[in-house]
Motif scaffolding. Structure first.
Motif, PDB file in Angstrom:
ATOM      1  N   GLN A   1      -8.680 -10.163   9.560  1.00  0.00           N
ATOM      2  CA  GLN A   1      -8.967  -8.832   9.040  1.00  0.00           C
ATOM      3  C   GLN A   1      -7.735  -8.198   8.398  1.00  0.00           C
ATOM      4  N   THR A   2      -6.560  -8.551   8.888  1.00  0.00           N
ATOM      5  CA  THR A   2      -5.331  -8.091   8.247  1.00  0.00           C
ATOM      6  C   THR A   2      -5.251  -8.625   6.824  1.00  0.00           C
ATOM      7  N   ARG A   3      -5.562  -9.898   6.669  1.00  0.00           N
ATOM      8  CA  ARG A   3      -5.531 -10.523   5.355  1.00  0.00           C
ATOM      9  C   ARG A   3      -6.636  -9.945   4.465  1.00  0.00           C
ATOM     10  N   ARG A   4      -7.843  -9.775   5.028  1.00  0.00           N
ATOM     11  CA  ARG A   4      -8.977  -9.289   4.237  1.00  0.00           C
ATOM     12  C   ARG A   4      -8.729  -7.871   3.733  1.00  0.00           C
ATOM     13  N   HIS A   5      -8.273  -6.984   4.624  1.00  0.00           N
ATOM     14  CA  HIS A   5      -8.028  -5.603   4.209  1.00  0.00           C
ATOM     15  C   HIS A   5      -6.903  -5.526   3.175  1.00  0.00           C
ATOM     16  N   SER A   6      -5.891  -6.356   3.319  1.00  0.00           N
ATOM     17  CA  SER A   6      -4.802  -6.369   2.339  1.00  0.00           C
ATOM     18  C   SER A   6      -5.302  -6.830   0.985  1.00  0.00           C
ATOM     19  N   LEU A   7      -6.137  -7.887   0.981  1.00  0.00           N
ATOM     20  CA  LEU A   7      -6.698  -8.387  -0.268  1.00  0.00           C
ATOM     21  C   LEU A   7      -7.595  -7.344  -0.932  1.00  0.00           C
ATOM     22  N   LEU A   8      -8.420  -6.659  -0.137  1.00  0.00           N
ATOM     23  CA  LEU A   8      -9.304  -5.639  -0.700  1.00  0.00           C
ATOM     24  C   LEU A   8      -8.498  -4.484  -1.298  1.00  0.00           C
ATOM     25  N   ALA A   9      -7.453  -4.064  -0.603  1.00  0.00           N
ATOM     26  CA  ALA A   9      -6.603  -2.997  -1.131  1.00  0.00           C
ATOM     27  C   ALA A   9      -5.945  -3.432  -2.439  1.00  0.00           C
ATOM     28  N   HIS A  10      -5.566  -4.701  -2.501  1.00  0.00           N
ATOM     29  CA  HIS A  10      -4.963  -5.237  -3.729  1.00  0.00           C
ATOM     30  C   HIS A  10      -5.995  -5.306  -4.852  1.00  0.00           C
ATOM     31  N   LEU A  11      -7.205  -5.794  -4.551  1.00  0.00           N
ATOM     32  CA  LEU A  11      -8.253  -5.896  -5.559  1.00  0.00           C
ATOM     33  C   LEU A  11      -8.668  -4.522  -6.073  1.00  0.00           C
ATOM     34  N   LEU A  12      -8.650  -3.519  -5.185  1.00  0.00           N
ATOM     35  CA  LEU A  12      -9.020  -2.163  -5.575  1.00  0.00           C
ATOM     36  C   LEU A  12      -7.868  -1.425  -6.260  1.00  0.00           C
ATOM     37  N   ARG A  13      -6.808  -2.145  -6.506  1.00  0.00           N
ATOM     38  CA  ARG A  13      -5.693  -1.647  -7.339  1.00  0.00           C
ATOM     39  C   ARG A  13      -4.987  -0.439  -6.744  1.00  0.00           C
ATOM     40  N   LEU A  14      -4.826  -0.438  -5.424  1.00  0.00           N
ATOM     41  CA  LEU A  14      -4.009   0.619  -4.826  1.00  0.00           C
ATOM     42  C   LEU A  14      -2.556   0.361  -5.210  1.00  0.00           C
ATOM     43  N   PRO A  15      -1.860   1.351  -5.744  1.00  0.00           N
ATOM     44  CA  PRO A  15      -0.505   1.112  -6.247  1.00  0.00           C
ATOM     45  C   PRO A  15       0.519   0.820  -5.158  1.00  0.00           C
ATOM     46  N   SER A  16       0.245   1.234  -3.919  1.00  0.00           N
ATOM     47  CA  SER A  16       1.220   1.031  -2.847  1.00  0.00           C
ATOM     48  C   SER A  16       0.541   0.442  -1.618  1.00  0.00           C
ATOM     49  N   ILE A  17       1.090  -0.654  -1.115  1.00  0.00           N
ATOM     50  CA  ILE A  17       0.602  -1.278   0.122  1.00  0.00           C
ATOM     51  C   ILE A  17       1.780  -1.397   1.076  1.00  0.00           C
ATOM     52  N   VAL A  18       1.644  -0.747   2.235  1.00  0.00           N
ATOM     53  CA  VAL A  18       2.702  -0.717   3.249  1.00  0.00           C
ATOM     54  C   VAL A  18       2.200  -1.437   4.493  1.00  0.00           C
ATOM     55  N   PHE A  19       2.990  -2.356   5.022  1.00  0.00           N
ATOM     56  CA  PHE A  19       2.665  -3.009   6.283  1.00  0.00           C
ATOM     57  C   PHE A  19       3.431  -2.331   7.405  1.00  0.00           C
ATOM     58  N   ALA A  20       2.697  -1.889   8.438  1.00  0.00           N
ATOM     59  CA  ALA A  20       3.316  -1.267   9.610  1.00  0.00           C
ATOM     60  C   ALA A  20       3.118  -2.202  10.792  1.00  0.00           C
ATOM     61  N   ILE A  21       4.189  -2.797  11.267  1.00  0.00           N
ATOM     62  CA  ILE A  21       4.123  -3.714  12.409  1.00  0.00           C
ATOM     63  C   ILE A  21       4.140  -2.861  13.669  1.00  0.00           C
ATOM     64  N   ASN A  22       2.984  -2.740  14.305  1.00  0.00           N
ATOM     65  CA  ASN A  22       2.786  -1.797  15.401  1.00  0.00           C
ATOM     66  C   ASN A  22       3.016  -2.459  16.767  1.00  0.00           C
ATOM     67  N   LYS A  23       3.194  -1.578  17.759  1.00  0.00           N
ATOM     68  CA  LYS A  23       3.430  -1.966  19.166  1.00  0.00           C
ATOM     69  C   LYS A  23       4.689  -2.820  19.289  1.00  0.00           C
TER      70      LYS A  23
END
Length: 432
Positions: A143-165
């Motif tokens: 799901q991490t990969r899927r959501h990142s790909l969808l955000a990329h396909l939807l052309r969001l200009p900024s994608i930030v990864f937050a490594i939690n816990k």
């Protein structure tokens, strides 16, 4: 296009410095998305006193569960998961923010797509406690990969990864380096441009609003990253594209009263004196007057709602487009990336309803070129697309639509797919 006496507005003339940043949190189930938003609200003092009192009473002496600030549905509180998209607002001295808390469960991926379509950025959370940090190469969750790909396909200009816990890791520094390396490798393979990778502890508040004091990390806090992100700016210096949403008649009676054609400009700009074309009819006319926010104005630009009055009567209705002559060539067949969101698979030959701008047209899926494997990013042969799968397809329309590549225009290049039997939103088409 005919140039009127008013000067043309350039992209640099549009003031975007005070726009609120719209961002969504995404990732897998229980990665801490709701807790992270609750922490941002709590630390920025965006929580009312009665809300805090209610949460404190429910906690009964234990630490407050900040995720309850966004999980508002009864079913969400019972299951401890996010189902619908929850929107929250907060502000710092530097900026205002609108947050969309998207569901992590695969069943509700369509809600995440809805939130992403109107966002400027995505914060994708990665839970270190779910990953095998002993491996040489850390494997990310699907799901991490899927959501990142969808955000990329939807052309969001900024994608930030937050490594939690990150506080739960035995060696936070090693955990951060390994997960960062896995995220960087995945992003490079997928063609995703990563804005930042930051370690956080949403529960404790580490590196959320205040920088982390650690010898293994000297970068910004998550809030500092968000305060510096750009907002999505519709292209002003492009040919006019305006989907008609509403047609209003001025004055009393049914005679030759001028009509105002209302819609939100997808790209370009319009002024009185400009020659425009109506699609799909192809008729041309000259803009006689322009309305905005109840007033007569001399220009409107991309992102603004405009009321256009033409110099002559033309048959225009909701769903038509007002464009600069030659700006778009209507077509009946096109290729697109399809994000499928329905439990009933997408199959070749099946008919659907699609919505483009404000117009509904029947469509048929004529070919599935291939499916994208979210794990390997390989393009594999497919005869159908199942729920949450992404593929490249060919679509045939019953009537012509003025389509544009999604990479060029997020409005002119996007269509939603609706099942004609169940009326469910089945997928999202992004014109290639």
């Amino acid at each position: 296009m005919t140039t009127s006496t008013a000067h043309k507005i350039h992209q640099s003339d549009v003031d975007t410095t005070h726009r609120a940043l719209r961002f969504l949190t995404a990732g897998s189930v229980d990665d801490g998305k709701s807790t992270l938003i609750g922490r941002l609200l709590f630390d920025s003092r965006a929580i009312l006193a009665d809300q805090l009192d209610t949460l404190a009473k429910r906690a009964a002496g234990q630490p407050i569960d900040l995720s309850l600030l966004t999980d508002g549905l009864e079913a969400e509180r019972e299951q401890g998961i996010t189902i619908d998209v929850a929107y929250r607002y907060f502000a710092t001295k530097q900026r205002k923010f609108i947050i969309a808390d998207a569901p992590g469960h695969e069943q509700y991926t369509r809600n995440m797509v809805t939130a992403a379509a109107g966002s400027d950025a995505a914060v994708v959370l990665v839970d270190v406690t779910k990953l095998d940090l002993s491996a040489d190469t850390v494997a990310l969750l699907p799901q991490t990969r899927r959501h990142s790909l969808l955000a990329h396909l939807l052309r969001l200009p900024s994608i930030v990864f937050a490594i939690n816990k990150i506080d739960a890791a035995a060696d936070p520094g090693v955990a951060f380096r390994k997960v960062s390396a896995a995220l960087t490798a995945f992003a490079e393979a997928a063609g995703i441009q990563v804005t930042a990778i930051v370690p956080v502890s949403a529960l404790r508040g580490d590196n959320v609003t205040q920088p982390l004091e650690a010898d293994w990390y000297d970068g910004p806090s998550l809030l500092q990253v968000l305060e510096g992100l750009p907002t999505v700016q519709e292209t002003v210096e492009a040919q006019l594209m305006l989907p008609v949403q509403y047609v209003a008649r001025e004055g009393e009676g049914t005679g030759n009263q001028p009509r105002t054609l209302w819609g939100r400009i997808a790209q370009g700009q319009v002024q009185p004196g400009d020659t425009v074309q109506i699609l799909p009819s192809g008729e041309t006319a000259v803009v006689a007057a322009l309305r905005h926010a109840g007033e007569t104005v001399t220009a409107c630009v991309a992102g603004e709602s405009a009321g256009v009055v033409l110099d002559r009567q033309i048959d225009v209705s909701r769903g038509d487009w007002i464009v600069a002559p030659g700006a778009a060539q209507p077509t009946r067949s096109f290729q697109a990336t399809l994000a499928w969101l329905d439990t009933e698979a997408a199959v070749v030959g099946r008919k659907y309803w699609v919505r483009h701008g404000n117009r509904w047209v029947q469509a048929r899926l004529t070919a599935i070129e291939h499916r994208l494997d979210v794990q390997t990013l390989a393009e594999t042969e497919a005869h159908e697309l199942n729920v949450n799968e992404i593929g490249h397809v060919t679509v045939e329309l019953q009537a012509e639509l003025p389509l544009q590549p999604y990479a060029q225009n997020r409005v002119g290049g996007a269509l939603i797919v609706v099942d004609p039997t169940s009326n469910r939103t089945s997928g999202a088409l992004l014109v290639r």
